[in-house]
Motif scaffolding. Structure first.
Motif, mmCIF file in Angstrom:
data_model
loop_
_atom_site.group_PDB
_atom_site.id
_atom_site.type_symbol
_atom_site.label_atom_id
_atom_site.label_comp_id
_atom_site.label_asym_id
_atom_site.label_seq_id
_atom_site.Cartn_x
_atom_site.Cartn_y
_atom_site.Cartn_z
ATOM 1 N N HIS A 1 0.828 -1.211 0.000
ATOM 2 C CA HIS A 1 0.000 0.000 0.000
ATOM 3 C C HIS A 1 0.861 1.260 0.000
ATOM 4 C CE1 HIS A 1 0.775 -0.556 4.295
ATOM 5 N NE2 HIS A 1 0.394 0.679 4.496
ATOM 6 N N GLU B 1 0.299 2.292 -13.342
ATOM 7 C CA GLU B 1 -0.280 1.746 -14.579
ATOM 8 C C GLU B 1 0.292 2.394 -15.834
ATOM 9 O OE1 GLU B 1 -2.665 -0.699 -14.423
ATOM 10 O OE2 GLU B 1 -2.641 -0.638 -12.221
ATOM 11 N N PRO C 1 -2.466 10.769 -9.027
ATOM 12 C CA PRO C 1 -3.390 10.034 -8.163
ATOM 13 C C PRO C 1 -4.375 9.231 -9.009
ATOM 14 C CG PRO C 1 -3.113 12.265 -7.363
ATOM 15 C CD PRO C 1 -2.404 12.198 -8.676
ATOM 16 N N GLY C 2 -4.592 7.984 -8.606
ATOM 17 C CA GLY C 2 -5.544 7.135 -9.327
ATOM 18 C C GLY C 2 -4.911 6.405 -10.507
ATOM 19 N N ILE C 3 -3.784 6.923 -11.003
ATOM 20 C CA ILE C 3 -3.133 6.291 -12.151
ATOM 21 C C ILE C 3 -1.934 5.463 -11.689
ATOM 22 C CG2 ILE C 3 -1.804 6.747 -14.251
ATOM 23 C CD1 ILE C 3 -3.652 9.122 -14.758
ATOM 24 N N GLY C 4 -1.082 6.079 -10.894
ATOM 25 C CA GLY C 4 0.025 5.350 -10.282
ATOM 26 C C GLY C 4 0.900 4.609 -11.257
ATOM 27 N N GLN D 1 1.633 6.760 -7.071
ATOM 28 C CA GLN D 1 0.655 7.798 -7.414
ATOM 29 C C GLN D 1 1.275 9.189 -7.376
ATOM 30 O OE1 GLN D 1 -3.391 7.415 -6.113
ATOM 31 N NE2 GLN D 1 -2.986 5.393 -5.232
ATOM 32 N N ASP E 1 2.314 1.719 -3.547
ATOM 33 C CA ASP E 1 1.225 2.182 -4.404
ATOM 34 C C ASP E 1 1.025 3.699 -4.283
ATOM 35 O OD1 ASP E 1 -1.070 1.608 -6.146
ATOM 36 O OD2 ASP E 1 -2.204 2.402 -4.434
ATOM 37 N N ILE E 2 1.099 4.213 -3.060
ATOM 38 C CA ILE E 2 0.926 5.670 -2.881
ATOM 39 C C ILE E 2 2.105 6.428 -3.504
ATOM 40 C CG2 ILE E 2 0.679 7.534 -1.185
ATOM 41 C CD1 ILE E 2 -0.600 5.449 0.696
#
Ligand SMILES: *Cc1c(COP(=O)(O)O)cnc(C)c1O
Length: 420
Positions: free
Chosen positions: A255, A272, A267-270, A262, A258-259
């Motif tokens: 976690h 990917e 934010p929300g894409i990170g 981002q 992951d932050i």
């Protein structure tokens, strides 16, 4: 020695230099064996991670645009996580440097009202502007409302008792494993474990971050294997194996990684998004070579220490001491001797060996710095390099070396040119 000594003399290395190096090598036999053992251990970790993740030629392929479902990128992340003994990792050419990787962790995981507690004295120079200890960036943590607290080292170790006390009021603990540009010892993973366990016993929820720069593969374990929540480092140091052209990594709890991802993109894409048009061969190959290259540079560092100890210089660590990073600090008696040393290292480099370095105001550093860096990858410090802030006491920090043979010839060249 036999033919080697004759051959070296024939190549203009001085007799005194040849003898000093020979003596130091004799004394360092067991130390070298120790480094080779650690390289074997870590090479095994890497080999197994490559096999388990079914690394294949297609993983080296380039990607473009958003880089959605970039298999090469994502598989490299998984291998890195496995090798660091962490839940997750992001390894990216888009992370510009070690400082960027560290700053991503700090700015992603700290928010207004939080307290950042550094338990290893003042952090590495370039991180100070990020925290707001120096500089006046509107984006420093200080200007974002984060409180900074610092504990000095007790001797060469973390003052665990005080750290435990202070951590009760801090959500984020910062540990720097390497000596950086300081005359201090680097920390063993074992000591980091002791500290993390003590802090977590009173403050379960706090995040322990380790600046892992220069520490990767020097030991059998990484801080994430002994309780650190998140670590970061540079790919033009140890884990790039001298091959990765740029980049940084972050490894740790899923976690948290992951932050940080981002923060890196949006934010929300990170994680990917992010493509790499040059392909990932250099990252896989560099990581695979890293344990060996780190052992080469450790042998070189010990040799530098050994010969300069014989010449009466103060060194840290001592040639036969256990090492927790790849840096060798050597003291000189004057600015002139310090500069001469750095210039001699530069002159022993395969790239820009004809160039003479001068001290300059490097961005992010508080003093003028002279840097010997004749590297294939610009600024790479897993390649043989020497850095010295121009301040008393006059200390050169030598590190790197892709092959021990190069490090040894560099020592011979430096000694010859300094007319020892
Ligand atoms: C090198 C280093 C950094 C910063 O890395 P850069 O890649 O130079 O930005 C941070 N901390 C330590 C201990 C380092 O040695």
């Amino acid at each position: 020695m036999g033919w080697q000594s004759e051959f070296l003399k024939g190549n203009q290395y001085s007799q005194a230099a040849i003898e000093l190096v020979d003596e130091a090598e004799q004394q360092l036999k067991d130390v070298f064996k120790h480094f080779e053992g650690i390289a074997l251990f870590n090479q095994n970790k890497l080999l197994n991670a490559f096999i388990e993740n079914k690394v294949a030629t297609r993983h080296f392929a380039s990607s473009t645009g958003y880089g959605y479902a970039d298999e090469g990128r994502d598989t490299l992340d998984r291998i890195f996580a496995e090798v660091m003994g962490s839940e997750d990792a992001i390894v990216r050419p888009q992370i510009a440097s070690g400082t960027h990787a560290i700053a991503l962790c700090l700015t992603a995981l700290l928010k207004q009202g939080d307290t950042l507690l550094c338990v290893t004295g003042a952090p590495y120079d370039t991180i100070r502007d990020t925290i707001g200890i120096t500089g006046d960036s509107p984006l420093s943590l200080k200007n974002m409302g984060v409180t900074y607290k610092q504990l000095e080292l007790k001797g060469s170790l973390i003052d665990i008792e005080q750290a435990v006390e202070a951590s009760k009021n801090a959500g984020f603990i910062y540990i720097q494993r390497s000596r950086g540009y300081d005359w201090r010892d680097s920390l063993s993973v074992e000591h980091i474990q002791k500290c993390v366990e003590a802090i977590k016993a009173v403050n379960r929820g706090c995040i322990v971050f380790v600046d892992n720069c220069y520490g990767e593969f020097v030991d059998k374990q990484e801080p994430t294997e002994v309780g650190a929540d998140i670590i970061a480092g540079s790919l033009i140091k140890n884990p790039g194996g001298g091959i990765a052209p740029t980049g940084g990594y972050i490894a740790g709890r899923a976690h948290l990684v992951d932050i940080a991802a981002q923060r890196l993109t949006a934010p929300g894409i990170g994680r990917e998004v992010g493509s790499y048009a040059f392909g990932y061969t250099a990252y896989y190959q560099g990581l695979f070579l890293a344990p060996h290259v780190v052992a080469q540079s450790l042998k070189g560092a010990a040799l530098f220490a050994g010969v300069f100890e014989s010449l009466g210089h103060e060194t840290s660590p001592k040639s036969t001491e256990l090492r927790n990073d790849i840096i060798q600090a050597i003291q000189f008696s004057s600015e002139e001797n310090l500069v001469d040393f750095c210039r001699a290292v530069q002159a022993a480099s395969p790239v820009d060996g004809h160039v003479v370095p001068f001290a300059w105001d490097m961005p992010g550093y508080q003093h003028q710095v002279i840097m010997a860096s004749g590297a294939f990858i610009s600024g790479s410090s897993i390649e043989l390099s020497a850095d010295a802030p121009i301040k008393q006491p006059y200390i050169a920090y030598v590190q790197g070396g892709l092959t021990y043979e190069h490090a040894k010839l560099a020592v011979l060249k430096v000694l010859t040119s300094l007319r020892v």
